[in-house]
Design a protein around this motif. Structure first.
Motif, PDB file in Angstrom:
ATOM      1  N   PRO A 233       3.823   7.828   6.547  1.00 26.77           N
ATOM      2  CA  PRO A 233       3.122   8.814   5.817  1.00 26.77           C
ATOM      3  C   PRO A 233       2.172   9.235   6.332  1.00 26.77           C
ATOM      4  O   PRO A 233       1.129   8.473   7.297  1.00 26.77           O
ATOM      5  CB  PRO A 233       2.848   7.764   4.465  1.00 26.77           C
ATOM      6  CG  PRO A 233       3.758   6.638   4.580  1.00 26.77           C
ATOM      7  CD  PRO A 233       4.105   6.592   5.902  1.00 26.77           C
TER       8      PRO A 233
ATOM      9  N   LEU B 170       9.465   8.310  10.690  1.00 26.55           N
ATOM     10  CA  LEU B 170       8.285   8.828  10.280  1.00 26.55           C
ATOM     11  C   LEU B 170       7.410   8.040   9.362  1.00 26.55           C
ATOM     12  O   LEU B 170       7.855   7.096   8.642  1.00 26.55           O
ATOM     13  CB  LEU B 170       8.507  10.407   9.649  1.00 26.55           C
ATOM     14  CG  LEU B 170       9.583  11.211  10.139  1.00 26.55           C
ATOM     15  CD1 LEU B 170       9.688  12.223   9.294  1.00 26.55           C
ATOM     16  CD2 LEU B 170       8.884  11.614  11.494  1.00 26.55           C
TER      17      LEU B 170
ATOM     18  N   MET C  65       4.597  12.024   2.067  1.00 30.37           N
ATOM     19  CA  MET C  65       5.055  10.552   1.332  1.00 30.37           C
ATOM     20  C   MET C  65       6.257  10.258   1.923  1.00 30.37           C
ATOM     21  O   MET C  65       7.153  11.030   2.096  1.00 30.37           O
ATOM     22  CB  MET C  65       4.767  10.276  -0.112  1.00 30.37           C
ATOM     23  CG  MET C  65       5.622  11.471  -1.071  1.00 30.37           C
ATOM     24  SD  MET C  65       5.460  10.861  -2.773  1.00 30.37           S
ATOM     25  CE  MET C  65       7.040  10.791  -3.245  1.00 30.37           C
ATOM     26  N   LEU C  66       6.823   8.918   1.749  1.00 24.92           N
ATOM     27  CA  LEU C  66       8.061   8.640   2.111  1.00 24.92           C
ATOM     28  C   LEU C  66       8.654   8.133   0.571  1.00 24.92           C
ATOM     29  O   LEU C  66       8.096   7.158  -0.144  1.00 24.92           O
ATOM     30  CB  LEU C  66       8.501   7.600   2.814  1.00 24.92           C
ATOM     31  CG  LEU C  66       7.969   7.816   4.558  1.00 24.92           C
ATOM     32  CD1 LEU C  66       8.337   6.736   5.368  1.00 24.92           C
ATOM     33  CD2 LEU C  66       8.651   9.262   4.977  1.00 24.92           C
ATOM     34  N   GLY C  67       9.723   8.437   0.152  1.00 27.86           N
ATOM     35  CA  GLY C  67      10.117   8.129  -1.035  1.00 27.86           C
ATOM     36  C   GLY C  67      11.829   8.532  -1.578  1.00 27.86           C
ATOM     37  O   GLY C  67      12.284   9.012  -0.297  1.00 27.86           O
TER      38      GLY C  67
ATOM     39  N   TYR D 159       8.861  13.303   2.389  1.00 25.39           N
ATOM     40  CA  TYR D 159       8.512  14.730   1.696  1.00 25.39           C
ATOM     41  C   TYR D 159       7.574  15.414   2.670  1.00 25.39           C
ATOM     42  O   TYR D 159       6.460  14.919   2.771  1.00 25.39           O
ATOM     43  CB  TYR D 159       7.728  14.087   0.636  1.00 25.39           C
ATOM     44  CG  TYR D 159       8.939  13.928  -0.572  1.00 25.39           C
ATOM     45  CD1 TYR D 159       9.664  14.567  -1.583  1.00 25.39           C
ATOM     46  CD2 TYR D 159       9.203  12.528  -0.729  1.00 25.39           C
ATOM     47  CE1 TYR D 159      10.436  14.160  -2.399  1.00 25.39           C
ATOM     48  CE2 TYR D 159      10.113  12.003  -1.669  1.00 25.39           C
ATOM     49  CZ  TYR D 159      10.786  12.712  -2.489  1.00 25.39           C
ATOM     50  OH  TYR D 159      11.577  12.447  -3.123  1.00 25.39           O
TER      51      TYR D 159
ATOM     52  N   ALA E 101      11.495   3.229   9.825  1.00 26.76           N
ATOM     53  CA  ALA E 101      11.211   4.466   9.589  1.00 26.76           C
ATOM     54  C   ALA E 101      10.875   5.311  10.812  1.00 26.76           C
ATOM     55  O   ALA E 101       9.836   4.914  11.238  1.00 26.76           O
ATOM     56  CB  ALA E 101      10.529   4.874   8.224  1.00 26.76           C
TER      57      ALA E 101
ATOM     58  N   GLY F 231      13.174   5.925   3.938  1.00 26.87           N
ATOM     59  CA  GLY F 231      12.684   6.862   5.117  1.00 26.87           C
ATOM     60  C   GLY F 231      12.890   8.258   4.907  1.00 26.87           C
ATOM     61  O   GLY F 231      12.733   9.128   5.733  1.00 26.87           O
TER      62      GLY F 231
ATOM     63  N   ILE G  96       0.820  -1.179  -0.075  1.00 22.73           N
ATOM     64  CA  ILE G  96      -0.094   0.007  -0.016  1.00 22.73           C
ATOM     65  C   ILE G  96       0.864   1.203  -0.105  1.00 22.73           C
ATOM     66  O   ILE G  96       1.476   1.613   0.934  1.00 22.73           O
ATOM     67  CB  ILE G  96      -0.876   0.119   1.173  1.00 22.73           C
ATOM     68  CG1 ILE G  96      -1.694  -1.272   1.341  1.00 22.73           C
ATOM     69  CG2 ILE G  96      -1.726   1.158   1.346  1.00 22.73           C
ATOM     70  CD1 ILE G  96      -2.296  -1.354   2.698  1.00 22.73           C
ATOM     71  N   VAL G  97       1.064   1.943  -0.967  1.00 22.34           N
ATOM     72  CA  VAL G  97       2.181   2.900  -1.227  1.00 22.34           C
ATOM     73  C   VAL G  97       1.571   4.195  -1.310  1.00 22.34           C
ATOM     74  O   VAL G  97       0.840   4.653  -2.768  1.00 22.34           O
ATOM     75  CB  VAL G  97       2.924   2.745  -2.516  1.00 22.34           C
ATOM     76  CG1 VAL G  97       4.425   3.540  -2.356  1.00 22.34           C
ATOM     77  CG2 VAL G  97       3.185   1.348  -2.527  1.00 22.34           C
ATOM     78  N   PRO G  98       1.498   5.254  -0.378  1.00 30.16           N
ATOM     79  CA  PRO G  98       0.828   6.739  -0.506  1.00 30.16           C
ATOM     80  C   PRO G  98       1.764   7.406  -1.176  1.00 30.16           C
ATOM     81  O   PRO G  98       2.985   7.365  -1.180  1.00 30.16           O
ATOM     82  CB  PRO G  98       0.585   6.932   0.821  1.00 30.16           C
ATOM     83  CG  PRO G  98       1.046   5.754   1.890  1.00 30.16           C
ATOM     84  CD  PRO G  98       1.841   5.030   0.923  1.00 30.16           C
ATOM     85  N   ALA G  99       1.235   8.510  -2.443  1.00 29.62           N
ATOM     86  CA  ALA G  99       1.975   9.388  -2.562  1.00 29.62           C
ATOM     87  C   ALA G  99       1.521  10.591  -2.317  1.00 29.62           C
ATOM     88  O   ALA G  99       0.422  10.630  -1.595  1.00 29.62           O
ATOM     89  CB  ALA G  99       2.333   9.264  -4.064  1.00 29.62           C
ATOM     90  N   PHE G 100       1.548  11.918  -2.894  1.00 32.22           N
ATOM     91  CA  PHE G 100       0.893  13.079  -2.758  1.00 32.22           C
ATOM     92  C   PHE G 100      -0.617  12.971  -2.848  1.00 32.22           C
ATOM     93  O   PHE G 100      -1.317  13.243  -1.912  1.00 32.22           O
ATOM     94  CB  PHE G 100       1.806  14.200  -3.344  1.00 32.22           C
ATOM     95  CG  PHE G 100       2.854  14.660  -2.959  1.00 32.22           C
ATOM     96  CD1 PHE G 100       3.360  15.091  -1.547  1.00 32.22           C
ATOM     97  CD2 PHE G 100       3.938  14.332  -3.944  1.00 32.22           C
ATOM     98  CE1 PHE G 100       4.562  15.282  -1.566  1.00 32.22           C
ATOM     99  CE2 PHE G 100       5.435  14.745  -3.620  1.00 32.22           C
ATOM    100  CZ  PHE G 100       5.645  15.223  -2.112  1.00 32.22           C
TER     101      PHE G 100
END
Lengths: 319, 231
Positions: free
Chosen positions: B214, B212, B139-141, B148, B210, B145, B49-53
């Motif tokens: 998301p 932090l 997000m983390l990318g 953003y 990590a 770790g 499950i990969v969150p972005a902005f």
């Protein structure tokens, strides 16, 4: 029990079937690039298909076994000697203690795999022993092998032989890998459409020299988007074909970053990743359009082929 | 499809839920709320499950699904039902709050003066404004770790270096355009480095590795060289 690395080769790493479930933390997949050849090598020696093994790139290492071992070498057409004896690929081979394997250059393909019965013993990080060259874990301190490294072997079969004993049976990699044929890579549509919808499929693509485990840099035609957009970082996956502003696509592989800001113009199907892993800089390939149904059928066929091989190997061992 | 999001393909084993196409805290909060609902109902076939902005990717396990004839339809129905469920709004992601101590300027933040000049502010005012905001981990990318952070004060928006530094120290706090973030590990980087923290952003021996997650909330606190809070 270990193998000692006398010469490291160009890029030799410990890999398994990859690290899953951490992309949300920015941790990519890693793992073998050619999952088919790696699985065959593992199956031939009696390991489960995703066991850790060595992935070699274009030119292999020189390694010495401290103990007798049952091995198999699959993937690229790589030169390999043990003493004066040329060793065949795609076969089980039993080695005596102290054997030294001299890997040379890949004559066809780009990546070869060395599996050892019992597997390599590397402490897993986040559920995988795969070397993540970008994050720096784990493998051997998260890096490629260097001269003087010793990679521990798990307790495995120690055959009793004084010189290499080569099995008569061999695994046939065709049709999954056929280096005599130009690679045809099946492509699913991406989110972003091209100004010329056929532009991807109508020209050959050449593999760039800057290609690596993160991605293949392709050149052929200069592509343009139908609707160029201001892109923000969005998730990408191995197999994703990105299009940067310069118009030259990048096909992401197992070491793909988790997010990217470029347009996504397609996705290479998993069944074709092994063939992609074997493309050498300067070689050409073609994209062919594909449906999700076709992708599933090709994936199942590949998995079923591996399952049949595992059954055949296990039956031969019992006979 | 749906007025609140769109479902896009991301290869044969992944899907992308799109909630928007810009970087804003409200859209991003929705991404994390949906990610949280999917996590709570997570079936065994859901690998990532990969969150972005403004988007959320999910990756499924083909080995568990590919033998089903209509697995794609089933998974899409499941995703749409959960991403659109009423309980998404009721269950915001549990936003942990982190206070990150930072030594600003000098050897720790070689670009602080440059950011101040670009903003037409004093370095102290840059520090004050950087510490005054509450940031959302969008997000983390980029690296394991690497957060953003959304919420940078408009006056501090600074373009990235035209040529990235070949080496940025671990813990470096930087500004990249309208975002701010922290480098978990020494490596190349193009952001404007204004300070450094001793906080360990990523440690594989820690669970979760990590610092932090998301959707978490971050504030920065200025400290002096000996670690004492600055007034």
């Amino acid at each position: 029990m270990s193998i000692e690395v006398l010469e490291p080769g160009l890029l030799t790493t410990v890999q398994d079937c990859g690290r899953h479930g951490y992309r949300h933390l920015g941790v990519g997949q890693s793992g073998v690039l050619d999952s088919f050849s790696a699985a065959v090598a593992n199956i031939l020696v009696g390991n489960s298909p995703g066991s850790p093994l060595l992935e070699m790139t274009l030119r292999g290492p020189v390694v010495r076994f401290s103990v007798p071992a049952r091995i198999a070498i699959c993937g690229a057409g790589i030169d390999v000697h043990c003493g004066d004896l040329v060793l065949p690929l795609w076969r089980r081979i039993d080695l005596a203690a102290g054997s030294t394997l001299h890997f040379g250059a890949c004559r066809s393909g780009a990546r070869a795999y060395l599996a050892v019965n019992g597997g390599f013993e590397v402490d897993p990080i986040l559920g995988s022993t795969s070397t993540d060259l970008r994050a720096g874990f784990p493998g051997l301190a998260g890096r490629q092998l260097q001269a003087g490294d010793r990679v521990r072997l798990a307790h495995g079969i120690q055959p009793d032989c004084s010189e290499p004993r080569i099995a008569r049976c061999w695994a046939n990699p065709s049709p999954e890998l056929d280096f005599k044929q130009t690679a045809l890579v099946h492509l699913l549509p991406g989110s972003d459409q091209l100004a010329d919808a056929d532009a991807l499929h109508s020209t050959p693509w050449t593999i760039g020299s800057a290609s690596n485990r993160q991605g293949l840099r392709l050149s052929g035609a200069s592509l343009q988007l139908r609707n160029p957009r201001e892109a923000i970082s969005e998730p990408v996956m191995p197999g994703t074909v990105q299009l940067p502003a310069d118009g030259n696509p990048i096909l992401l592989l197992a070491d793909a970053q988790t997010h990217g800001g470029y347009a996504r113009i397609g996705h290479a199907i998993r069944a074709d990743w092994p063939r992609l892993a074997q493309l050498r800089p300067g070689e050409r390939m073609y994209f062919v359009p594909c449906s999700t149904g076709q992708a599933s059928r090709l994936w199942r066929r590949q998995q079923q082929g591996l399952a049949r091989l595992a059954i055949a190997v296990s039956r031969a061992d019992q006979a | 499809m749906n007025s609140r999001f769109a479902l896009e393909p991301l290869g044969e084993d992944a899907f992308l839920l799109r909630f928007g196409s810009s970087i804003d805290a409200a859209t991003n909060a929705r991404v994390h709320a949906v990610a949280n609902v999917l996590q709570q109902h997570r079936p065994s076939w859901l690998i990532e499950i990969v969150p972005a902005f403004a988007t959320l990717a999910v990756q499924v396990d083909l080995n568990q699904l590919a033998h089903e004839v209509n697995w794609r339809e089933r998974i899409q129905t499941w995703l749409l039902a959960h991403a659109d469920a009423e309980d998404v709004g009721m269950a915001p992601a549990p936003a942990t709050m982190h206070t990150i101590p930072v030594r600003y300027g000098g050897e720790f933040g070689p670009d602080l003066d440059g950011v101040a000049r670009h903003a037409g502010l004093s370095p102290d005012e840059v520090i004050k404004r950087h510490c005054a905001a509450r940031y959302q981990v969008g997000m983390l990318g980029f690296a394991a770790g690497f957060p953003y952070l959304i919420g940078l004060h408009e006056s501090l928006i600074t373009p990235r270096h035209a040529t990235p530094r070949t080496e940025v120290m671990a813990g470096s706090v930087g500004i990249g355009g309208e975002q701010t973030g922290i480098y978990p590990r020494k490596g190349p980087g193009g952001w404007q480095i204004i300070g450094r923290t001793d906080a360990i952003l990523f440690d594989v021996q820690r669970q979760p590795p990590a610092l932090l997650a998301p959707g978490d909330v971050v504030v920065f606190r200025a400290i002096d060289e000996r670690g004492r809070p600055l007034a």
